[in-house]
Design an enzyme around this catalytic site. Structure first.
Site, PDB file in Angstrom:
ATOM      1  N   LYS A   1       0.815  -1.226   0.000  1.00  0.00           N
ATOM      2  CA  LYS A   1       0.000   0.000   0.000  1.00  0.00           C
ATOM      3  C   LYS A   1       0.844   1.269   0.000  1.00  0.00           C
ATOM      4  CE  LYS A   1      -4.060  -2.078   2.163  1.00  0.00           C
ATOM      5  NZ  LYS A   1      -5.082  -1.892   3.196  1.00  0.00           N
TER       6      LYS A   1
ATOM      7  N   GLY B   1      -9.491  -6.046   5.433  1.00  0.00           N
ATOM      8  CA  GLY B   1      -9.806  -5.401   6.706  1.00  0.00           C
ATOM      9  C   GLY B   1      -8.823  -5.716   7.830  1.00  0.00           C
TER      10      GLY B   1
ATOM     11  N   LYS C   1      -4.652  10.082   7.896  1.00  0.00           N
ATOM     12  CA  LYS C   1      -5.728  10.799   8.563  1.00  0.00           C
ATOM     13  C   LYS C   1      -6.953   9.874   8.539  1.00  0.00           C
ATOM     14  CE  LYS C   1      -7.524  14.468  10.257  1.00  0.00           C
ATOM     15  NZ  LYS C   1      -7.173  14.690  11.642  1.00  0.00           N
TER      16      LYS C   1
ATOM     17  N   LYS D   1     -17.210  -5.394   2.774  1.00  0.00           N
ATOM     18  CA  LYS D   1     -18.412  -4.912   2.080  1.00  0.00           C
ATOM     19  C   LYS D   1     -19.565  -5.906   2.178  1.00  0.00           C
ATOM     20  CE  LYS D   1     -15.069  -2.917  -1.030  1.00  0.00           C
ATOM     21  NZ  LYS D   1     -14.226  -3.211  -2.207  1.00  0.00           N
TER      22      LYS D   1
ATOM     23  N   GLU E   1      -9.619   2.253  -5.344  1.00  0.00           N
ATOM     24  CA  GLU E   1     -10.525   2.555  -4.232  1.00  0.00           C
ATOM     25  C   GLU E   1     -10.227   3.923  -3.636  1.00  0.00           C
ATOM     26  OE1 GLU E   1     -11.748  -1.884  -2.716  1.00  0.00           O
ATOM     27  OE2 GLU E   1     -10.375  -0.772  -1.441  1.00  0.00           O
TER      28      GLU E   1
ATOM     29  N   ASN F   1      -6.975  -2.639  -6.180  1.00  0.00           N
ATOM     30  CA  ASN F   1      -7.055  -4.094  -6.299  1.00  0.00           C
ATOM     31  C   ASN F   1      -6.835  -4.479  -7.751  1.00  0.00           C
ATOM     32  OD1 ASN F   1      -7.633  -4.579  -3.559  1.00  0.00           O
ATOM     33  ND2 ASN F   1      -9.730  -3.896  -3.907  1.00  0.00           N
TER      34      ASN F   1
ATOM     35  N   ARG G   1      -7.398  -6.995  -9.710  1.00  0.00           N
ATOM     36  CA  ARG G   1      -8.133  -8.224 -10.034  1.00  0.00           C
ATOM     37  C   ARG G   1      -9.596  -7.871 -10.263  1.00  0.00           C
ATOM     38  NH1 ARG G   1     -10.962  -8.290  -5.251  1.00  0.00           N
ATOM     39  NH2 ARG G   1      -9.741  -7.656  -3.457  1.00  0.00           N
TER      40      ARG G   1
END
Ligand code: ADP
Length: 448
Positions: free
Chosen positions: A116, A165, A201, A237, A275, A289, A291
């Protein structure tokens, strides 16, 4: 052109890929663990091959077994679905070393976006707006506290290798920093073998808006608008819709172009999702992502395209079958994720399905590998189906979802179906008025 594709996955997504293959006249090979010998993807594929015992590390995650299955069956390409090996750069390398084709992005792009911190650095350079935060990794607690004081609390500490997550912790004040920092690190280490973390943040009331992108690997790339996936439990989700109820055509065109240009710039190939968190009219990149996503059908519904077919086409070296100008939104689509889970705690609930009936009719799509008498094995993800509805507008899609949920029968186990019956009664859901915290608050009020 491919004659035969192996699908390195199971469940509804394996079926989804088999369907695209069949329509394209390509033979499909299913792989399965011993626990999945009776699974629907095995029945539906042209050929199947057992690749190991139930635990995924010994079957669906076993690269040697999957490569061997390709060699035995003569499959020329591998579709990874989502999860399992779909974002494993090492897997892509091994596939290429064996002269086979991976249906997805390059190992390099998977590597860049899988970390990330590197992903954020790359996106910033490409002109994509990101969540304000640390520049790169945060080496120790003292630095974390210093950054927290500078940025102002709350902040979120994230494992650079995190996903699903896991490896994310919020600190609301300096007093909470030590625990959040150490926990995010420990989760990164134990789940992903990497304890590097960074700080962002923590946004108070954002929506999760993700842009579907698609590239041909040769400098052409398009966007297929956004999905709003703000309804989440524990950062997972549960309900997704397209287009996003809060996004204007101008905003869509602007952020869509930024994303498509970024992908064209890096010669991205295949499907990807960028995202963002969206708050007060601003987009902030969080991750990409590389994929096909679980929720891709809502995008397919509003654009009338088959994303798996496109993935296969570009992997074959063909151009995409659409340009940006061909892509216009038609109506509204909603997906709900049906999990084998018992409310209110969402505890996994595998077991035997005594009766299954899928809803039908205009604008209804049920992607599921269930059948009467099927026993859901306890070893894998609890997603057992996705109900997708499409209507001329959002209200029609909501009414159709209500109707279709009423037709859906899954007996023998507990599922998340009742959750959606309840959710649809909520004025906020009817109005499209929710952010990433809405569902958790509602669940606490409704079930605890
Ligand atoms: P994962 O890779 O585990 O899916 P993401 O980075 O995609 O993690 O974040 C998942 C979810 O966590 C987001 O959709 C959002 O709900 C929440 N989240 C992540 N970053 C932030 C942030 N900076 N502020 C508020 N919420 C966040």
């Amino acid at each position: 052109m491919f004659d035969k594709i192996l699908i390195a996955n199971r469940g509804e997504i394996a079926l989804r890929v088999i369907r695209a293959c069949r329509e394209m006249g390509i033979a499909s090979v299913a792989v399965h663990s011993t626990a999945d010998a009776d699974a629907m993807h095995v029945r539906m594929a042209d050929e199947s091959i057992c690749i190991g015992p139930p635990p995924s590390p010994k079957s669906y995650l076993s690269i040697p077994s999957i490569i061997a299955a390709c060699e035995v069956t003569g499959a020329q390409a591998i579709h990874p679905g989502y999860g399992f090996l779909s974002e494993n750069a090492g897997f892509v390398q091994v596939i290429e070393d064996h002269g086979l084709t991976f249906i997805g992005p390059t190992a390099e792009h998977i590597r860049i976006m899988g970390d990330k911190i590197t992903a954020k650095e790359t996106m910033l350079k490409l002109g994509v707006p990101c969540v304000p935060g640390s520049e790169g990794g945060v080496p120790d607690l003292a630095t974390a506290k210093k950054l927290g004081a500078e940025m102002g609390y709350p902040v979120i500490i994230k494992a650079t290798a995190g996903g699903g997550g896991k490896g994310m912790k919020v600190a609301n004040s300096e007093a909470e920093m030590e625990k959040a920092f150490m926990t995010a690190r420990a989760e990164g280490k134990s789940n992903f073998g990497n304890d590097e973390v960074y700080i962002e943040k923590y946004l108070q009331k954002p929506r999760h808006i993700e842009i579907q992108v698609f590239g041909d690997g040769k400098g052409q790339a398009v966007h297929l608008a956004e999905r709003d996936c703000s309804l989440q439990r524990r950062h997972q989700k549960v309900f997704e819709e397209a287009p996003g109820p809060s996004i204007s055509p101008e905003e869509r065109a602007r952020i869509g172009k930024i994303c498509a240009d970024a992908m064209a710039n890096i010669n991205y190939i295949g499907a990807g999702t960028i995202e963002f968190l969206y708050e007060d009219g601003e987009f902030f990149f969080i991750e990409m992502n590389t994929r096909l996503q679980v929720e891709h059908p809502v995008t397919e519904a509003i654009f009338g395209v088959d994303l798996v077919r496109e993935q296969i086409r570009v992997a074959e070296g063909l151009p995409m079958s659409f340009t940006q100008d061909d892509l216009t939104i038609n109506g509204h689509a909603i997906e709900v994720r049906i999990n084998a889970e018992k409310l209110p705690n969402f505890s996994p609930c595998p077991g035997r399905i005594t009766q299954y009936h899928a809803p039908g009719g205009l604008g209804v799509r049920m992607d599921s590998a269930l059948y009467d008498g099927y026993s859901i094995p306890p070893y894998y993800d609890s997603l057992i189906g996705k109900l997708i509805v499409h209507g001329r507008d959002r209200n029609e899609a909501l009414a159709r979802l209500h109707r279709a949920l009423g037709e859906l029968i899954v007996d023998g186990i507990e599922t998340t179906i009742p959750l959606f019956h309840n959710l649809l009664q909520e004025p906020d859901i009817q109005a499209g008025n929710y952010n990433i915290h809405w569902l958790e608050k509602w669940l606490a009020r409704t079930y605890e």
